[in-house]
Design a protein around this motif. Sequence first.
Motif, PDB file in Angstrom:
ATOM      1  N   ASP A 121      10.925  38.419  61.161  1.00 41.18           N
ATOM      2  CA  ASP A 121      10.566  38.222  60.690  1.00 41.18           C
ATOM      3  C   ASP A 121       9.672  38.738  59.346  1.00 41.18           C
ATOM      4  O   ASP A 121       8.399  38.222  58.163  1.00 41.18           O
ATOM      5  CB  ASP A 121       8.547  38.606  61.526  1.00 41.18           C
ATOM      6  N   ASP A 125       8.489  36.822  55.209  1.00 44.64           N
ATOM      7  CA  ASP A 125       7.101  37.407  55.296  1.00 44.64           C
ATOM      8  C   ASP A 125       7.234  37.814  53.856  1.00 44.64           C
ATOM      9  O   ASP A 125       6.295  37.839  52.780  1.00 44.64           O
ATOM     10  CB  ASP A 125       6.316  37.851  55.731  1.00 44.64           C
ATOM     11  N   ARG A 128       6.985  35.116  51.453  1.00 45.56           N
ATOM     12  CA  ARG A 128       5.862  34.407  51.018  1.00 45.56           C
ATOM     13  C   ARG A 128       5.463  35.502  49.298  1.00 45.56           C
ATOM     14  O   ARG A 128       4.578  34.618  49.217  1.00 45.56           O
ATOM     15  CB  ARG A 128       5.246  34.471  51.957  1.00 45.56           C
ATOM     16  N   GLU A 176       6.505  28.798  60.094  1.00 48.59           N
ATOM     17  CA  GLU A 176       5.610  29.581  60.615  1.00 48.59           C
ATOM     18  C   GLU A 176       5.432  30.703  59.488  1.00 48.59           C
ATOM     19  O   GLU A 176       4.752  31.135  59.506  1.00 48.59           O
ATOM     20  CB  GLU A 176       5.805  30.442  62.250  1.00 48.59           C
ATOM     21  N   HIS A 177       6.380  30.619  59.024  1.00 50.26           N
ATOM     22  CA  HIS A 177       6.165  31.747  57.708  1.00 50.26           C
ATOM     23  C   HIS A 177       6.060  31.495  56.591  1.00 50.26           C
ATOM     24  O   HIS A 177       5.150  31.771  55.169  1.00 50.26           O
ATOM     25  CB  HIS A 177       7.283  32.200  57.692  1.00 50.26           C
TER      26      HIS A 177
END
Length: 205
Positions: A121, A125, A128, A176-177
């Motif tokens: 995760d 992130d 991104r 999701e990310h």
Amino acid sequence: MDPDIADLSSYYEAEAAAGVRGEPTGRRVELRDAFVQRLLGDGCASVVDLGAGPATDGAAFADRGLQYVGLDLAIGNGDLARRRDLTVVPGSLDRLPFRSHSFDAGYSMSALQPIPDRLIDVVLDEIRRILRPGAPVGIGLWGGPDDEVHGEWGKVEGRRLFRLRTDDHVRALVGEHLGAVESFETFGDPADTGWSYQFVTLPSG
């Protein structure tokens, strides 16, 4: 440093010292070249290659006029990239050494499957964060039945983690990310190992 990341760093330093990383071939090259063409069509000026190794994909971007920067755990891969007149800086995917919104596009081949669940995760992130909103991203990785396996695979000695994930698991994680999945392809013959290669494209954010 996380122990699994430390193992990876040691492995890739040994691989760089031995100079045994081969050039990409087959469907992987076709997907890369199609992604390069997509970036040109989108008007992108820069791309970051995360887990670049010795920049074996770098010329495909740089020769088309894109500003290319790679990142790799192994300092030795940066030295090899300079022989290609390309830039690969040292760093880890969970702490990317770039300012936020620095790049028009992101690319990563075979760098996410060694990332354990406890870090994935954070890594996604971070990807991104360093990309401009809506930046196109192309990610390739080995997948298979959901499992963490440690072993020695490659041309040099060294134990490393492979966190295999199913197609659905990868779709959910990146979606999701990084945004809605645009395309997803799985190829290769998993008959012997249960592994296949996954390639996904999507926008960031």
